[in-house]
Write an enzyme that holds these catalytic residues in place. Structure first.
Site, PDB file in Angstrom:
ATOM      1  N   CYS B 198       0.780  -1.229   0.033  1.00 42.61           N
ATOM      2  CA  CYS B 198      -0.003   0.079   0.083  1.00 42.61           C
ATOM      3  C   CYS B 198       0.821   1.156  -0.065  1.00 42.61           C
ATOM      4  O   CYS B 198       0.584   2.327  -0.729  1.00 42.61           O
ATOM      5  CB  CYS B 198      -0.925   0.172   1.242  1.00 42.61           C
ATOM      6  SG  CYS B 198      -1.983  -1.369   1.532  1.00 42.61           S
ATOM      7  N   HIS B 202       0.780   4.645  -1.508  1.00 41.03           N
ATOM      8  CA  HIS B 202       0.060   5.756  -0.314  1.00 41.03           C
ATOM      9  C   HIS B 202       1.061   6.079   0.829  1.00 41.03           C
ATOM     10  O   HIS B 202       0.560   6.561   1.878  1.00 41.03           O
ATOM     11  CB  HIS B 202      -1.432   5.039   0.015  1.00 41.03           C
ATOM     12  CG  HIS B 202      -2.424   4.871  -0.988  1.00 41.03           C
ATOM     13  ND1 HIS B 202      -2.936   5.782  -1.501  1.00 41.03           N
ATOM     14  CD2 HIS B 202      -2.869   3.769  -1.687  1.00 41.03           C
ATOM     15  CE1 HIS B 202      -4.079   5.278  -2.316  1.00 41.03           C
ATOM     16  NE2 HIS B 202      -3.811   4.046  -2.502  1.00 41.03           N
ATOM     17  N   ARG B 246     -13.036  -0.980  -2.350  1.00 39.49           N
ATOM     18  CA  ARG B 246     -11.867  -0.099  -2.562  1.00 39.49           C
ATOM     19  C   ARG B 246     -10.653  -0.707  -2.234  1.00 39.49           C
ATOM     20  O   ARG B 246      -9.708  -0.693  -2.766  1.00 39.49           O
ATOM     21  CB  ARG B 246     -11.989   1.232  -1.882  1.00 39.49           C
ATOM     22  CG  ARG B 246     -10.884   2.256  -2.054  1.00 39.49           C
ATOM     23  CD  ARG B 246     -10.719   2.772  -3.293  1.00 39.49           C
ATOM     24  NE  ARG B 246      -9.755   2.083  -4.079  1.00 39.49           N
ATOM     25  CZ  ARG B 246      -9.368   2.653  -5.419  1.00 39.49           C
ATOM     26  NH1 ARG B 246     -10.221   3.361  -6.098  1.00 39.49           N
ATOM     27  NH2 ARG B 246      -8.524   1.773  -6.270  1.00 39.49           N
ATOM     28  N   CYS B 250      -7.765  -1.913  -4.613  1.00 38.98           N
ATOM     29  CA  CYS B 250      -6.078  -1.700  -4.514  1.00 38.98           C
ATOM     30  C   CYS B 250      -5.188  -2.820  -4.415  1.00 38.98           C
ATOM     31  O   CYS B 250      -3.979  -2.932  -4.955  1.00 38.98           O
ATOM     32  CB  CYS B 250      -5.976  -0.517  -3.257  1.00 38.98           C
ATOM     33  SG  CYS B 250      -6.400   0.945  -3.927  1.00 38.98           S
TER      34      CYS B 250
END
Lengths: 204, 289
Positions: B198, B202, B246, B250
Site C-alpha cells: 500500500c 500511498h 476499494r 487496490c
C-alpha cells in the site's frame, strides 16, 4: 549460485540479530499470518505471491532502509543477474517504447495471463512532453538522454535499471521488470531508446 | 436533470488513467491532454471539473437513493429467521441504533470476538440474526452496472446516520489497537511480482498515478481523504461502492491475490486507515471519482 543464496541467507540471519529490537516484530508476524489466512487465489494472482523473496524480506524488515553493507552486497547480486542483449545493442525503437510506457496492463487478477505486459512507466514518471497525464512516484525522465548523454555506459545503466531497478537501489519502489519476466530484451531496448535516442521526443 | 448530471459525471470519470488498466477500459484522457503539465500542488483539470460537478450535485446526492433503500431493508423483517436488523443488530451503540455508529467503527464486538468495520458487522448481523448465508452474500458483494447488493444499501444507510460527525475509532481498546498495528504492518508489506505494498502508492505526500492523486494514508489529512465520500457513488461505472470494494481493488492493482470479503485482513487495514482519520468530520456517503 548456491554461495550467493547462502550469503543472502546468512545476511538475513545477521540482520535479524543485528536488529533485535524491531518494535513491529510481533505485528509483522501477525500481518503475515493474516495475509495467509484471509487471501484467496484469483485469476493469475496465485497465493504464492504473498510470500516474500529475500530482497523483499530485507526491505520489509528494515522499513526500506537496509544497512549500507547489506544493500551494497545485495545490489551487486541483483546487478550480476542482469541479462544484457547478446548482440550488445541496447537501443531499440523509441516509438514502440512509448507505446509500452503508456500501458499499465499486466499481472493483476483481471488481466489475461501471459505476455506481453505494459511497462507502467507513465504511472510513475513524466517522460515525453506530449503526455501530460503522468504519475509522480518516480522522478521525471523528461530530457533524460539530453542530460545524461547517450554513451555506452549510460545505455548499459538504463538497460539494467529497467531490467532490475533494485540493482541500483535495493528497496526502490520501481518493479524489477526484466527479472520477473514482465519485459523481455526487445521491450527493454525499446524503452532505453525512448529515454536515450536523440530522435525521441523525450530529448527534443 | 439528475440523470443528466450522472451521465456527464460518467463521461468525466474515464479521464484518469487507472494504474492497472484493462484492455476493455482503455484510459482515455481528453481533458487531461488540455491541462498544462501540472505541478504536484496544483489542481489538474480533471479534479477541477470533478469538484464543479460535485458542487452541482450537492442538492441531489445520488447516495441518498441508496440510503432510502437501505433504510427500508434495515427496518423490514427479512431472511430465514424473519427478523429485522432494526430489532436485532447491535452496531456498537445498542440494538437497532444507527446514529453515530459508522464513525465509531471499526470496533471490537465481543459477541463475534472480532474487530469489525461497518460492512463486516452488518454482514455478521444478516448471517447471525436474520439467517442469511455468508457464502451467498460474499459471492456477489459489490455493485456492477446492473446490480446493487442489499449490503451496499444497508452500509450506505448506516453511514448516512453519521453525517457531519467526528471519526472516533476506539483505539484505546487493546483489541482495536492490535488491529490498528497489524493493519499498519500490512500496509507496509511488500510482495508480489512488482514488490508493491500500500505504501508504494500511498506512503508519501503529493504523489500521483497518472492524474489520480494518491492520499498518504499514514497522515491524518491523507487518511481522511481515504475515508471521506465512502461509501461512494463512483462516477467510473456509475455504481455505489463501499470501502470493502476499494480495498479489494487496490490489492488488485498491487498485483496481490484477492482478500476475502468481510475478513480480518480488511478490518485491520480499515482500522489503521480510519483510525488515522480520528477526530475529523465525516461528511457522509458521497461521490467518488
Amino acid at each position: 549460485m548456491t554461495k550467493k543464496i547462502i550469503l543472502a541467507a546468512s545476511m538475513a540471519a545477521t540482520l535479524m540479530i543485528a536488529l533485535p529490537a524491531v518494535a513491529e516484530g510481533d505485528y509483522r508476524a501477525k500481518a503475515i499470518a493474516t495475509f495467509n489466512k484471509d487471501f484467496q487465489a484469483r485469476g493469475q494472482a496465485s497465493i504464492d505471491r504473498l510470500a516474500e523473496d529475500g530482497l523483499q524480506l530485507i526491505c520489509n524488515r528494515t522499513g526500506n532502509k537496509p544497512p549500507e553493507y547489506i544493500a551494497k552486497q545485495m545490489e551487486a547480486d541483483q546487478l550480476a543477474d542482469v541479462k544484457y542483449p547478446a548482440d550488445g545493442k541496447m537501443l531499440g525503437d523509441w516509438k514502440a517504447g512509448e507505446k509500452l510506457a503508456q500501458s499499465g496492463r499486466g499481472f493483476t487478477w483481471s488481466d489475461k495471463p501471459g505476455l506481453p505486459v505494459g511497462g507502467n512507466c507513465y504511472n510513475c514518471h513524466r517522460i515525453s512532453p506530449n503526455e501530460t497525464s503522468f504519475g509522480t512516484i518516480g522522478p521525471t525522465l523528461y530530457q533524460f538522454g539530453k542530460l545524461r548523454g547517450n554513451t555506452p555506459d549510460i545505455q548499459k545503466y538504463v538497460y539494467s535499471k529497467i531490467y532490475n531497478a533494485k540493482a541500483h537501489n535495493l528497496c526502490s519502489e520501481m518493479p524489477r521488470f526484466g527479472r520477473v519476466g514482465a519485459l523481455g530484451e526487445k521491450q527493454i531496448k525499446d524503452l532505453v531508446a525512448l529515454l536515450l535516442d536523440p530522435a525521441s521526443p523525450v530529448n527534443k | 436533470m439528475k440523470q443528466n448530471f450522472i451521465g456527464a459525471l460518467c463521461a468525466v470519470a474515464v479521464m484518469g488513467g487507472a494504474f492497472a488498466q484493462t484492455p476493455k477500459k482503455p484510459a482515455a484522457k481528453p481533458a487531461a491532454k488540455m491541462a498544462p503539465a501540472p505541478m504536484v500542488e496544483e489542481k489538474d483539470a480533471a479534479t477541477l471539473e470533478f469538484e464543479k460537478f460535485r458542487a452541482e450535485m450537492e442538492e441531489s446526492n445520488p447516495a441518498e437513493l441508496f440510503e432510502m433503500k437501505g433504510e427500508e431493508q434495515w427496518k423490514t423483517k427479512r431472511g430465514p429467521k424473519n427478523v429485522s436488523l432494526a430489532e436485532s443488530c447491535d452496531l456498537g451503540q445498542g440494538v437497532g441504533k444507527v446514529e453515530g455508529a459508522y464513525v465509531k467503527m471499526p470496533r471490537y464486538f465481543a459477541d463475534a470476538d472480532a474487530v469489525m468495520d461497518a460492512e463486516r458487522r452488518i454482514v455478521w448481523c444478516m448471517v447471525e440474526k436474520q439467517g442469511f448465508k455468508f457464502d451467498e452474500i460474499a459471492a456477489k458483494p459489490f455493485a456492477n452496472a446492473n446490480f446493487t447488493p442489499d449490503i451496499t444499501n444497508l452500509v450506505t444507510y448506516v453511514a448516512g446516520h453519521s453525517r457531519n460527525m467526528k471519526i472516533a475509532v476506539p483505539l484505546k481498546d487493546p483489541k482495536v489497537r492490535e488491529a490498528y498495528e497489524t493493519g499498519k504492518a500490512m500496509a507496509a508489506y511488500r510482495a508480489g511480482p512488482y514488490d508493491f505494498s500500500c505504501n508504494t502508492c500511498h506512503g508519501s505526500d503529493g504523489k500521483r498515478i497518472r492524474m489520480q492523486n494518491l492520499p498518504n494514508l499514514s497522515t491524518a489529512a491523507g487518511a481522511m481523504k481515504g475515508v471521506q465520500g465512502w461509501p461512494g457513488y463512483r462516477m467510473t461505472g456509475g455504481v455505489m461502492l463501499t470501502h470493502q470494494w476499494r480495498m479489494g481493488d487496490c490489492f488488485r492493482q498491487q498485483r496481490f491475490p484477492q482478500p476475502k470479503y468481510a475478513s480480518d485482513a480488511i478490518a485491520y487495514l480499515l482500522t489503521y486507515m480510519i483510525g488515522n482519520a480520528n477526530g475529523q468530520v465525516y461528511k457522509g456517503p458521497g461521490i467518488k471519482r
